[in-house]
Design an enzyme around this catalytic site. Sequence first.
Site, PDB file in Angstrom:
ATOM      1  N   THR A 100       0.844  -1.192   0.000  1.00  0.00           N
ATOM      2  CA  THR A 100       0.000   0.000   0.000  1.00  0.00           C
ATOM      3  C   THR A 100       0.882   1.245   0.000  1.00  0.00           C
ATOM      4  OG1 THR A 100      -0.102   0.140   2.421  1.00  0.00           O
ATOM      5  CG2 THR A 100      -1.805  -1.184   1.320  1.00  0.00           C
ATOM      6  N   GLU A 101       0.257   2.370  -0.299  1.00  0.00           N
ATOM      7  CA  GLU A 101       0.992   3.624  -0.176  1.00  0.00           C
ATOM      8  C   GLU A 101       1.324   3.867   1.294  1.00  0.00           C
ATOM      9  OE1 GLU A 101      -1.216   7.376  -0.688  1.00  0.00           O
ATOM     10  OE2 GLU A 101      -3.013   6.155  -0.911  1.00  0.00           O
ATOM     11  N   ASP A 167      -6.387  -0.321   6.014  1.00  0.00           N
ATOM     12  CA  ASP A 167      -6.521  -1.561   6.766  1.00  0.00           C
ATOM     13  C   ASP A 167      -7.847  -2.248   6.486  1.00  0.00           C
ATOM     14  OD1 ASP A 167      -5.373  -3.456   8.320  1.00  0.00           O
ATOM     15  OD2 ASP A 167      -5.101  -2.185  10.065  1.00  0.00           O
TER      16      ASP A 167
END
Length: 292
Positions: A100-101, A167
């Site tokens: 993810t970023e 998340d």
Amino acid sequence: MADEETEPFVELSPTGRYGRYSELLGAGAVKKVYRAFDQEEGLEVAWNQVKLGSFSDNPVMISRLHSEVLLLGGLDNKYILSLHSVWRDDKRKNTLNFITEACTSGNLREYRFKHKHVSLNAIKKWAWQILKGLEYLHAHLPCVIHRDLNCSNVFINGNTGQLKIGDFGLAAIVERKGAVHSVLGTPEFMAPELYEENYTELVDVYSFGMCLLEMVTLEVPYKECRSIVAVYRNVVAGVRPQALDNVDDSEVRAIIDKCLAPAEARPSAIDLLGDPFFDGINDDDENDDPDM
């Protein structure tokens, strides 16, 4: 002066594009997040490792998990943490990896506890961005329900004030008018109907109310409860967290009360965005530096 030795990667993605460093950014019961690097784009990213546990030998569950994560990878919104890649470790079949970023300042819970002197206007901007993310998720086809929204699952770039919901390991993908039947989440932030295993996207609005409560009071809801069972009993009985008594602003209290209302009376994310509480907050404001 000699060049400093380049920090070595401890692991590479199957394509070799992403390299993982040893530095741990965060950890939970089944997930660890490491600092990593996208060699193709020259960007720092986050490398998430999830332990699948008993699901590792269940092809149906693995297939469903992959499908959900890949769908989340198709989400495109500035208030949602971008997912770049996902794969299952061939050597350690009980491990799922996804990239993810990275957000520079970690999660909102840590950031808020670090910066205790924050104006109500700044908190409104944070809350507004979370609602914009929920609006996007809930309007998506199929609808995306986060199910585990709390301040530790919202991430922030502290130099810009930009928030992103992330998340999604527990997110549920449902048909627009369907309901899902599975109890997963953080007990203190879970709507009563989640425990009944029959719910809609409005459970995320309830969780948003608890997030706002924590942002304002610096207290995790139901901290007075000594066990998860006690939290559950209070939630299903409609007993509100004691932290509500510490909310002095009547407008803030009114918004939280709306979010914690029974599902049939609870507003949607888009309804809340139109509330006078957020008058003056818009896309142009979110990157302003709040008065600390």
